[in-house]
Design an enzyme around this catalytic site. Structure first.
Site, short mmCIF file in Angstrom:
data_model
loop_
_atom_site.label_atom_id
_atom_site.label_comp_id
_atom_site.label_asym_id
_atom_site.label_seq_id
_atom_site.Cartn_x
_atom_site.Cartn_y
_atom_site.Cartn_z
N LYS A 175 92.20 -9.82 -0.79
CA LYS A 175 92.93 -8.68 -0.21
C LYS A 175 92.84 -8.67 1.32
O LYS A 175 93.84 -8.45 2.00
CB LYS A 175 92.38 -7.35 -0.75
CG LYS A 175 92.52 -7.16 -2.25
CD LYS A 175 92.10 -5.77 -2.69
CE LYS A 175 90.67 -5.44 -2.40
NZ LYS A 175 89.66 -6.10 -3.24
N ARG A 223 90.83 3.63 -6.10
CA ARG A 223 90.13 2.71 -6.99
C ARG A 223 89.85 3.36 -8.34
O ARG A 223 89.38 2.70 -9.26
CB ARG A 223 88.81 2.34 -6.36
CG ARG A 223 88.82 0.94 -5.74
CD ARG A 223 87.44 0.61 -5.52
NE ARG A 223 86.89 -0.58 -5.15
CZ ARG A 223 86.94 -1.21 -4.00
NH1 ARG A 223 87.73 -0.82 -3.06
NH2 ARG A 223 86.22 -2.26 -3.78
P1 ADP Z 1 85.33 -5.37 -2.72
O1 ADP Z 1 86.65 -4.89 -3.22
O2 ADP Z 1 85.36 -6.80 -2.32
O3 ADP Z 1 84.17 -5.00 -3.59
P2 ADP Z 1 85.42 -3.58 -0.43
O4 ADP Z 1 85.15 -4.10 0.93
O5 ADP Z 1 86.79 -3.09 -0.73
O6 ADP Z 1 84.96 -4.74 -1.35
O7 ADP Z 1 84.38 -2.41 -0.79
C1 ADP Z 1 82.98 -2.59 -0.64
C2 ADP Z 1 82.26 -1.45 -1.33
O8 ADP Z 1 82.64 -0.20 -0.73
C3 ADP Z 1 82.55 -1.28 -2.82
O9 ADP Z 1 81.76 -2.10 -3.63
C4 ADP Z 1 82.22 0.22 -3.00
O10 ADP Z 1 80.83 0.44 -3.06
C5 ADP Z 1 82.72 0.84 -1.71
N1 ADP Z 1 84.12 1.31 -1.82
C6 ADP Z 1 85.20 0.83 -1.12
N2 ADP Z 1 86.31 1.50 -1.45
C7 ADP Z 1 85.96 2.43 -2.36
C8 ADP Z 1 86.65 3.44 -3.10
N3 ADP Z 1 87.97 3.63 -2.95
N4 ADP Z 1 85.95 4.21 -3.94
C9 ADP Z 1 84.65 4.07 -4.11
N5 ADP Z 1 83.91 3.13 -3.47
C10 ADP Z 1 84.55 2.32 -2.60
#
Ligand code: ADP
Length: 252
Positions: free
Chosen positions: A54, A130
């Site tokens: 992404k 999410r």
């Molecule tokens: P990935 O999709 O590769 O796990 P991200 O960089 O998008 O990584 O997110 C890292 C972490 O941040 C996730 O594992 C979660 O703990 C938190 N996070 C990010 N976006 C959300 C969301 N929309 N809701 C809840 N937790 C989130």
């Protein structure tokens, strides 16, 4: 996996060249129709498993469509680094590979989407919504996407991707030690995310699978499925083409 309304997949080099050309034309048409003044700014959501690609694709989408990139992962990592109240609360969940509570992240995103840059240039949400509750909150606040992209990569490919992933803290560029090797001069400064381990990817992937079908169901009328196993530039062409097409479609 939820039923997809559209499947974007490119197969060969010639097809990719044609797709890129077609994409440039569509992007141009889209910008012309909006009068270049941002009267029809793009609203895009991208979803995908951890390490589905992404981040890399978002850089290309923002360059092509001029929208504001909002990555909740980046936003939360920044908050943790700063030691803000949000960061302090989010840290424990992130380190365990768990999602942070909906109420913690939702208000931050909704507030950010109301800023003038997002309403003028449009937005690209990466990592949000999410969960169904996050998607419902987004809808209730009046934020509906033109396009919901699901970048799909099977679980067995993700461990290899995650463990080889390195980030350049200066440029923000994402590399992979074998599939997208960094230039030698930047190697000493590359960093690895603390949650990019073989063990944590399993928890993160489970979190993703638990919620993705519910979220995709909400956006099924604008859903585009993209095969994230394809070569990076192919994914990019497929994505841009699908997004440009959805922006040129009359609103539902
Ligand atoms: P990935 O999709 O590769 O796990 P991200 O960089 O998008 O990584 O997110 C890292 C972490 O941040 C996730 O594992 C979660 O703990 C938190 N996070 C990010 N976006 C959300 C969301 N929309 N809701 C809840 N937790 C989130």
């Amino acid at each position: 996996m939820a039923a997809s309304s559209s499947v974007a997949r490119c197969r060969g080099r010639q097809e990719i060249r044609a797709a890129l050309l077609f994409t440039c034309l569509l992007v141009l048409v889209c910008r012309t129709l909006s009068g270049g003044s941002g009267s029809c700014p793009p609203r895009i959501i991208i979803a995908g498993a951890p390490a589905a690609g992404k981040g890399t694709q978002c850089a290309a989408i923002t360059a092509n469509f001029g929208c504001v990139h909002l990555s909740t992962g980046d936003l939360l990592r920044e908050a943790v680094k700063e030691g803000s109240a949000l960061g302090k609360e989010a840290k424990q969940f992130m380190e365990g590979g768990k999602l942070v509570p909906d109420e913690l992240i939702t208000s931050v995103v909704l507030e950010r989407l109301q800023q003038p840059d997002c309403s003028q240039q449009g937005w690209l949400l990466d990592g949000f919504p999410r969960t169904k509750s996050q998607a419902d909150a987004l809808t209730a606040a009046g934020f509906l996407p033109d396009c919901f992209v699901l970048l799909d990569v099977p679980e067995q490919d993700l461990v290899e991707r995650v463990t080889g992933r390195r980030i350049d803290p200066v440029t923000g560029k994402i590399y992979h030690l074998t599939t997208c090797p960094p230039p030698v001069e930047v190697i000493p400064r590359l960093v690895q995310r603390s949650d990019d381990t073989a063990e944590k990817i399993v928890t993160r992937y489970r979190e993703f699978r638990t919620h993705v079908d519910d979220v995709a169901e909400i956006y099924k009328s604008t859903l585009v499925w993209v095969d994230g196993r394809q070569e990076m530039h192919m994914v990019q062409a497929c994505l841009s083409q699908a997004i440009a097409e959805s922006l040129n479609r009359p609103s539902l």
